[in-house]
Scaffold this active site. Structure first.
Site, PDB file in Angstrom:
ATOM      1  CG  HIS A 191      -1.591   1.302   1.488  1.00  0.00           C
ATOM      2  ND1 HIS A 191      -2.439   1.920   0.594  1.00  0.00           N
ATOM      3  CD2 HIS A 191      -1.477   2.133   2.564  1.00  0.00           C
ATOM      4  CE1 HIS A 191      -2.834   3.083   1.115  1.00  0.00           C
ATOM      5  NE2 HIS A 191      -2.256   3.232   2.301  1.00  0.00           N
ATOM      6  CG  HIS A 219       1.540   6.819   4.355  1.00  0.00           C
ATOM      7  ND1 HIS A 219       1.794   6.050   3.255  1.00  0.00           N
ATOM      8  CD2 HIS A 219       0.286   6.500   4.746  1.00  0.00           C
ATOM      9  CE1 HIS A 219       0.745   5.298   2.986  1.00  0.00           C
ATOM     10  NE2 HIS A 219      -0.194   5.543   3.877  1.00  0.00           N
ATOM     11  CD  GLU A 267      -2.897   5.439  11.330  1.00  0.00           C
ATOM     12  OE1 GLU A 267      -4.013   4.911  11.210  1.00  0.00           O
ATOM     13  OE2 GLU A 267      -2.475   6.318  10.546  1.00  0.00           O
ATOM     14  CG  ASP A 268      -1.007   1.080  10.850  1.00  0.00           C
ATOM     15  OD1 ASP A 268      -1.811   1.376  11.748  1.00  0.00           O
ATOM     16  OD2 ASP A 268      -1.256   1.208   9.641  1.00  0.00           O
ATOM     17  CG  ASP A 302      -3.345   6.919   2.679  1.00  0.00           C
ATOM     18  OD1 ASP A 302      -3.134   5.710   2.505  1.00  0.00           O
ATOM     19  OD2 ASP A 302      -3.954   7.364   3.677  1.00  0.00           O
ATOM     20  CG  ASP A 324     -27.617  13.333 -26.709  1.00  0.00           C
ATOM     21  OD1 ASP A 324     -28.768  13.097 -27.055  1.00  0.00           O
ATOM     22  OD2 ASP A 324     -26.705  12.490 -26.755  1.00  0.00           O
TER      23      ASP A 324
END
Length: 735
Positions: A62, A86, A90-91, A153, A274
């Protein structure tokens, strides 16, 4: 992320992505810079080891996909490294300090700006979202690359959204359509905006998107021939006019824009499918205006549909000529005419700064507009009470179509559609908005709630005594105006309390021939510590709101051993002067309605300040039992404003009676605030009228004139609250 085992593949998916990324970066970065990017990948890959996405891919895929999107925009080295890293704060266990040590403060700040806030003390998911958006915007103000990483992201997340559950998919799609697509539009990043909108539409309304997509594909075959014919006609006429180098492209509307048009104008697909759109791209501004003349000669323009965004660019820096023509088959043709530099800017927005280094002037202009918008947002977030209010203001600011008005000196001010004079005043300056009382639009006086139209010249009239009205919140549309009004009203009572508290304390000290500034600083600090107050303003505010009695505070300042609970003998003091314009911390009692000229007395009401009563008010019997809570007050001889006073009038119940009374009151330059009928029969009506008068003399003159009317039998002033309620449903006379 889910604990799935890695796939047994001779070449892992992340290695393929790294190879693609390095190949892309080699087109515009030095080899040493690519080595830095690869080092960031190694750290990110190690940190995310054992983590997998719902698709089954290693999680590092990712961040790498996000960096590929940015590499296509030719993002710089630090931005690419931040994209790869990034999610590590956080993870994973990696901290901001470790990133700073390994890759420098610039990369660490970018990653931290994109990272969500953790361990939020929020009552709901919406509040957590609002806090994260607010944090992201604060980081954006310092570095625009934060929002570019965040948009890339979000784009990759939207591309892989199908694996998620329905509720989560719809929630992310709604957030994308509400916040991220409009942000991309506001920053001029048109390509990303269009893809986010179409992906969000498909996730939010899958059935509608599928049906509309099928309808477009079905109609496409019939339209191709028409588009080719019109394209050929335009190109031929441009060539005849010496503009053969101009590029002409027929384009198809995107699904979400089609859906928005159908929904907004309540049209069927057949009525909008159209509408043909063409883009003419020239080499210079001069060619653009010449091309406009050519197409206006070829097909008839629709009146009122021409917009010149070259002379007056949009807020995001977008420049183009827009016109609508009646085509050869009677169908409207949308034409956009722009230079190549403008086209690059329209598609990439602030990303043009990295994409097209040679067009530095255009890209820096776009960046300047983006920074101007972010500065406004910074001012809004400072005024916002909480993150939810900031997010509401942000949404108001993002969803807007523009009108252009002028200051008296000819400066152009851009405002959203339906903006009012108050919005314009705040756009000029917050102080102008806070003190505006009226305005002239094209030299004609106009009310403040007037909705502005394109091309108007607006002059704001201000007054030093004026302040924002809470009713303005019902008609202002800009986020800046709404945030400034709310902020002022939120702080107004506090500031008024501080001013009044200082006046009250100074009055008490004056009786002992002292001034507050004469009190030793140490003694003031000691008192603040004893009362558990953080500052002098906090002490003044407490006094002004009636939470502390000023003579007790004065006694403690003069005599350090005095206690707050003591009840001292009062010294003969000069009364507090009431001007009538003190604001929210000096209130006129509604039970007796005192007006300038009346004998009055003031009482402290904890949390609200001073309440002023008539000296003969019935409610004073209870209040006087608390001698420490009242103070001497009197009206200023120059008291100004309009004050409510109540009169009781016995009238003959005839047709036209109330009209005669109202006419007399108006002639005496007083206003009627309210009329209640307390008793009525076939002969007599007893009315309670609330008037707005300047002072006691003004009221006496009004009552004297009313007595002269033949329909008035008796008149008196009401100095105590009425106990009897008016009959239900009776609010006026037979006339």
């Amino acid at each position: 992320m889910s604990p799935l085992p890695p796939r047994e593949d001779p070449e892992l998916p992340q290695e393929k992505l790294v190879r693609r990324l390095c190949a892309l970066l080699s087109g515009y970065l030095e080899s040493t810079q690519i080595d830095e990017v690869h080092r960031a990948y190694e750290v990110g890959n190690s940190a995310h080891e054992g983590q997998f996405r719902l698709t089954g891919e290693p999680y590092i895929c990712h961040p790498l996909s996000v960096s590929l999107i940015l590499a296509e925009m030719r993002m710089d080295t630090k931005g690419i490294m931040a994209a790869i890293l990034h999610d590590v704060i956080e993870d994973t266990s990696i901290t901001r300090e470790q990133l700073r040590e390994g890759f420098g403060e610039e990369v660490a700040a970018l990653v931290d700006g994109v990272s969500k806030l953790t361990q939020l003390d929020c009552k709901s998911r919406a509040e957590a979202q609002a806090q994260n958006v607010r944090k992201m915007f604060l980081a954006m103000v310092k570095d625009l690359r934060v929002i570019m990483v965040k948009l890339a992201d979000r784009l990759h997340n939207m591309r892989t959204l199908g694996i998620m559950s329905g509720n989560r998919r719809r929630r992310i799609a709604r957030e994308t359509l509400d916040i991220y697509a409009p942000i991309a539009n506001r920053l001029g990043m048109n390509e990303i905006r269009l893809e986010l909108e179409d992906l969000g539409f498909a996730a939010m309304y899958p059935l509608r998107a599928r049906v509309l997509d099928q309808a477009v594909k079905k109609a496409r075959g019939n339209r191709k021939e028409v588009v080719a014919t019109i394209e050929s006609s335009i190109h031929k006429r441009l060539h005849e006019g010496g503009l053969g180098e101009c590029e002409v492209v027929g384009r198809e509307k995107h699904l979400y824009s089609l859906y928005q048009k159908m929904r907004g104008k309540h049209l069927s697909f057949g009525e909008v499918s159209d509408v043909y759109a063409f883009r003419i791209i020239g080499n210079s501004v001069d060619e653009c205006y010449r091309a406009l003349g050519v197409v206006h000669n070829l097909y008839k323009p629709v009146p009122g549909k021409f917009k010149d965004y070259i002379a007056v660019p949009k807020a995001n820096g977008y420049q183009s000529l827009h016109t609508v023509l009646v085509g050869p088959y009677g169908q409207p043709l949308e034409i956009q005419i722009r230079t190549r530099a403008m086209h690059h800017l329209a598609e990439s927005g602030i990303a043009a700064h990295w994409l097209y280094k040679s067009e530095h002037e255009q890209s820096s202009y776009s960046q300047a507009r983006a920074h101007e918008w972010l500065r406004d947002l910074l001012e809004i977030q400072k005024s916002a009470g909480d993150s939810m209010e900031f997010l509401d203001n942000l949404k108001v600011d993002l969803f807007q179509q523009e009108v252009y008005v002028f200051t008296p000196k000819g400066k152009i001010v851009k405002l959203p559609r339906n903006a009012t004079i108050v919005d314009f005043a705040y756009a000029v300056h917050t102080d102008v908005g806070n003190t505006c009382v009226s305005a002239r639009v094209d030299r004609m006086l106009a009310p403040l709630q007037t909705v502005l139209e394109n091309g108007r010249t607006v002059e704001i009239i201000t007054a030093p005594w004026a302040r924002p009205n809470p009713l303005w919140l019902s008609f202002v549309v800009t986020a800046k105006a709404r945030a400034a009004i709310r902020s002022y009203l939120r702080n107004f009572k506090k500031q008024e309390a501080i001013v009044l508290g200082r006046r009250l304390l100074e009055k008490e000290l004056d009786a002992q021939n002292l001034r507050f500034d004469d009190i030793p600083v140490g003694r003031v600090e000691e008192l603040l510590k004893r009362l558990d107050l953080g500052s002098r303003d906090a002490l003044f505010e407490d006094i002004g709101l009636g939470n502390r009695l000023p003579f007790l505070v004065a006694r403690q300042l003069v005599h350090a051993d005095a206690q707050d609970t003591a009840t001292p003998a009062r010294t003969a003091l000069s009364p507090l002067i009431i001007k009538g314009t003190e604001g929210m911390v000096v209130n006129l009692a509604k039970c007796c309605r005192p007006i300038p000229g009346d004998p009055i007395v003031g009482f402290f009401n904890p949390g609200k300040g001073i309440v002023v009563h008539l000296s003969e008010c019935r409610n004073l019997e209870e209040l006087r039992k608390k001698p420490t809570n009242w103070l001497e007050v009197q009206w200023d001889k120059q008291a100004s404003g309009e004050f409510p006073a109540v009169i009781r009038v016995e009238l003959m119940n005839q047709v036209g009676t109330l009209a005669k009374v109202a006419s007399t009151i108006s002639r005496m330059r007083a206003n009627i605030e309210n009329v209640q009928i307390t008793n009525q029969d076939s002969q007599i009506s007893v009315d309670i009228i609330t008037l707005l008068v300047r002072d006691r003399v003004h009221l006496a003159n009004v009552m004297r004139e009313l007595k002269k009317l033949s329909v008035v039998m008796k008149i008196s002033r009401v100095k105590s609250e009425l106990r009897k309620k008016p009959p239900h449903g009776k609010t006026n006379h037979s006339d």
